[in-house]
Design a protein around this motif. Sequence first.
Motif, PDB file in Angstrom:
ATOM      1  N   ILE A   4       0.845  -1.197   0.000  1.00 23.73           N
ATOM      2  CA  ILE A   4       0.000   0.000   0.000  1.00 23.73           C
ATOM      3  C   ILE A   4       0.884   1.252   0.000  1.00 23.73           C
ATOM      4  N   ASP A   5       1.990   1.231   0.818  1.00 21.62           N
ATOM      5  CA  ASP A   5       2.901   2.379   0.826  1.00 21.62           C
ATOM      6  C   ASP A   5       3.461   2.618  -0.564  1.00 21.62           C
ATOM      7  N   ARG A   6       3.889   1.495  -1.172  1.00 19.52           N
ATOM      8  CA  ARG A   6       4.493   1.613  -2.507  1.00 19.52           C
ATOM      9  C   ARG A   6       3.497   2.233  -3.473  1.00 19.52           C
ATOM     10  N   ARG A   7       2.228   1.805  -3.314  1.00 17.17           N
ATOM     11  CA  ARG A   7       1.212   2.321  -4.214  1.00 17.17           C
ATOM     12  C   ARG A   7       1.061   3.823  -4.050  1.00 17.17           C
ATOM     13  N   GLY A  40      -7.049  -1.797  -2.744  1.00 17.62           N
ATOM     14  CA  GLY A  40      -5.684  -1.970  -2.220  1.00 17.62           C
ATOM     15  C   GLY A  40      -4.814  -2.916  -3.018  1.00 17.62           C
ATOM     16  N   ARG A  41      -5.180  -3.148  -4.282  1.00 17.38           N
ATOM     17  CA  ARG A  41      -4.395  -4.074  -5.108  1.00 17.38           C
ATOM     18  C   ARG A  41      -3.803  -3.347  -6.311  1.00 17.38           C
ATOM     19  N   ARG A  42      -2.902  -4.051  -7.020  1.00 18.57           N
ATOM     20  CA  ARG A  42      -2.349  -3.512  -8.267  1.00 18.57           C
ATOM     21  C   ARG A  42      -2.871  -4.348  -9.433  1.00 18.57           C
ATOM     22  N   PHE A  43      -3.122  -3.657 -10.559  1.00 17.56           N
ATOM     23  CA  PHE A  43      -3.476  -4.369 -11.784  1.00 17.56           C
ATOM     24  C   PHE A  43      -2.311  -4.303 -12.758  1.00 17.56           C
ATOM     25  N   GLY A  44      -2.167  -5.355 -13.558  1.00 13.84           N
ATOM     26  CA  GLY A  44      -1.072  -5.342 -14.511  1.00 13.84           C
ATOM     27  C   GLY A  44      -1.302  -6.265 -15.685  1.00 13.84           C
ATOM     28  N   SER A  45      -0.283  -6.326 -16.534  1.00 12.94           N
ATOM     29  CA  SER A  45      -0.370  -7.160 -17.737  1.00 12.94           C
ATOM     30  C   SER A  45       1.008  -7.625 -18.160  1.00 12.94           C
ATOM     31  N   LEU A 372     -13.791  -4.622 -14.621  1.00 11.82           N
ATOM     32  CA  LEU A 372     -13.883  -3.386 -13.828  1.00 11.82           C
ATOM     33  C   LEU A 372     -14.847  -3.580 -12.657  1.00 11.82           C
ATOM     34  N   ALA A 373     -16.003  -4.176 -12.952  1.00 12.85           N
ATOM     35  CA  ALA A 373     -17.009  -4.349 -11.902  1.00 12.85           C
ATOM     36  C   ALA A 373     -16.503  -5.305 -10.824  1.00 12.85           C
ATOM     37  N   ALA A 374     -15.885  -6.412 -11.254  1.00 10.40           N
ATOM     38  CA  ALA A 374     -15.404  -7.392 -10.272  1.00 10.40           C
ATOM     39  C   ALA A 374     -14.294  -6.787  -9.413  1.00 10.40           C
ATOM     40  N   LEU A 375     -13.359  -6.100 -10.044  1.00 11.57           N
ATOM     41  CA  LEU A 375     -12.201  -5.562  -9.315  1.00 11.57           C
ATOM     42  C   LEU A 375     -12.626  -4.512  -8.303  1.00 11.57           C
ATOM     43  N   ALA A 376     -13.561  -3.649  -8.700  1.00 11.40           N
ATOM     44  CA  ALA A 376     -14.008  -2.599  -7.788  1.00 11.40           C
ATOM     45  C   ALA A 376     -14.878  -3.169  -6.670  1.00 11.40           C
ATOM     46  N   GLY A 377     -15.507  -4.322  -6.922  1.00 13.40           N
ATOM     47  CA  GLY A 377     -16.407  -4.893  -5.931  1.00 13.40           C
ATOM     48  C   GLY A 377     -15.755  -5.884  -4.977  1.00 13.40           C
ATOM     49  N   GLY A 378     -14.498  -6.246  -5.230  1.00 16.33           N
ATOM     50  CA  GLY A 378     -13.848  -7.269  -4.406  1.00 16.33           C
ATOM     51  C   GLY A 378     -13.613  -6.808  -2.973  1.00 16.33           C
ATOM     52  N   VAL A 379     -13.275  -7.758  -2.101  1.00 19.01           N
ATOM     53  CA  VAL A 379     -12.950  -7.348  -0.732  1.00 19.01           C
ATOM     54  C   VAL A 379     -11.532  -6.787  -0.724  1.00 19.01           C
ATOM     55  N   ARG A 380     -11.298  -5.926   0.259  1.00 15.42           N
ATOM     56  CA  ARG A 380     -10.006  -5.251   0.353  1.00 15.42           C
ATOM     57  C   ARG A 380      -8.894  -6.256   0.671  1.00 15.42           C
TER      58      ARG A 380
END
Length: 386
Positions: A4-7, A40-45, A372-380
């Motif tokens: 989280i700090d890194r983010r 509180g997560r990162r997305f990537g590819s 988008l919907a799943a990622l925003a709705g997930g638990v922290r």
Amino acid sequence: MTMIDRRGILAGSAALLAATTVRAADAPAGTLKAATASKGRRFGSAFAWSPAGADAGSFANPAYAALLRRDCDVLVPENQMKWQAIRPAADRFDFSRFDPMVEWATTNGFALRGHTLFWAYSRWFPAWLNNHDFGQRPAIEAARILDQHIDTVTKRYGRKIDSYDVVNEAVDPDTGNLRETSLSRAMGGTANVLDHAFRTARAAAPHAELVYNDYMSWEDGNAKHRAGVLALLADFRRRGTPVDALGVQSHIGLFQPTTDAGVVAKRLEPEWRAFLDRVTAMGYRLVITEFDVRDKGLPAAIGPRDRGVADFARAYLDIMLSYPQLGDVLAWGLSDRYSWLRGFEPRPDGEVTRGCPYDTDLKAKPLLAAMLAALAGGVRQVGQAA
Ligand code: 9MR
């Protein structure tokens, strides 16, 4: 420093970047990285190397680079960090493609995952390693080759790479047993090789998250693979091997003809949750390392096909994102145009596979909206020390 700090630190450079980023035409509101960051997560590819301006899933293709900037916090090389790419001979390394990828990623504010320090499958070894003469003291020579590889890569990139797939695909999906390789024969068994790889990685890159990555998945036919991975993870714990997370590749797919992906997902859910529960009960975190959707079982017509892909992905991601132990979420490419699925998993009807969030014109698809919907709705995500 926590993730989280890194983010927080990255967020400053990401905001700067956003100002110069072209918005993908007709994309739904919001970006994958913003939706993911909200929990509180990162997305990537995954991304690739190519000559400047080539039509490739590369940082050097401006249209693809714009997508990476728009949606990603973290990037992973699809092929350019593998032994086949960087280790042309026992005594030689070649970073001529991977170096510019790391340079571009870091100067543009991306974090990096390293894939992979050791792909434990002879099929993907460089030929020289399959045929290597390990000499009079094979265990020592094999360990020397492996250590030198892990030390060289991790020290070259230091903190620029903060998470590694230390070992990839060591379990044979047909039997659940560990795969044998030239290194395992030299070192007295695969378990020795894997432990050695993780211990060396921890010593050389103490800042990094160390991941065991595999493709045991939730579809029918994966029971032996899942059992083999669970046994391996239990053995790691028993031996004190420093493994932080299971990389769940997540090349999910509908293989049998179906028009209702939701029904298939509901049927698969209980066994999949049972697997994830056992992994997390052993204290492992989870990472989605290579997400995409194989669409062979869905009709050719784009409307129902895209709907099925989106529904199946939504159900899968909802389950994954209900685990607070889940950290990074990475796609194995953002566009159908450059996806490995086109070549490796062609549809029998010859239609282009549609397993990525953007189509072959880099236009947003229903899968993007579902993600988008799943990622925003997930638990922290729970905090983690790294
Ligand atoms: O997508 C990758 C493809 O371009 C390569 O030819 C192949 C062999 O190196 O690897 C593919 O990526 C794989 C990844 O490294 C490990 N998990 C499965 C991925 C898809 O096959």
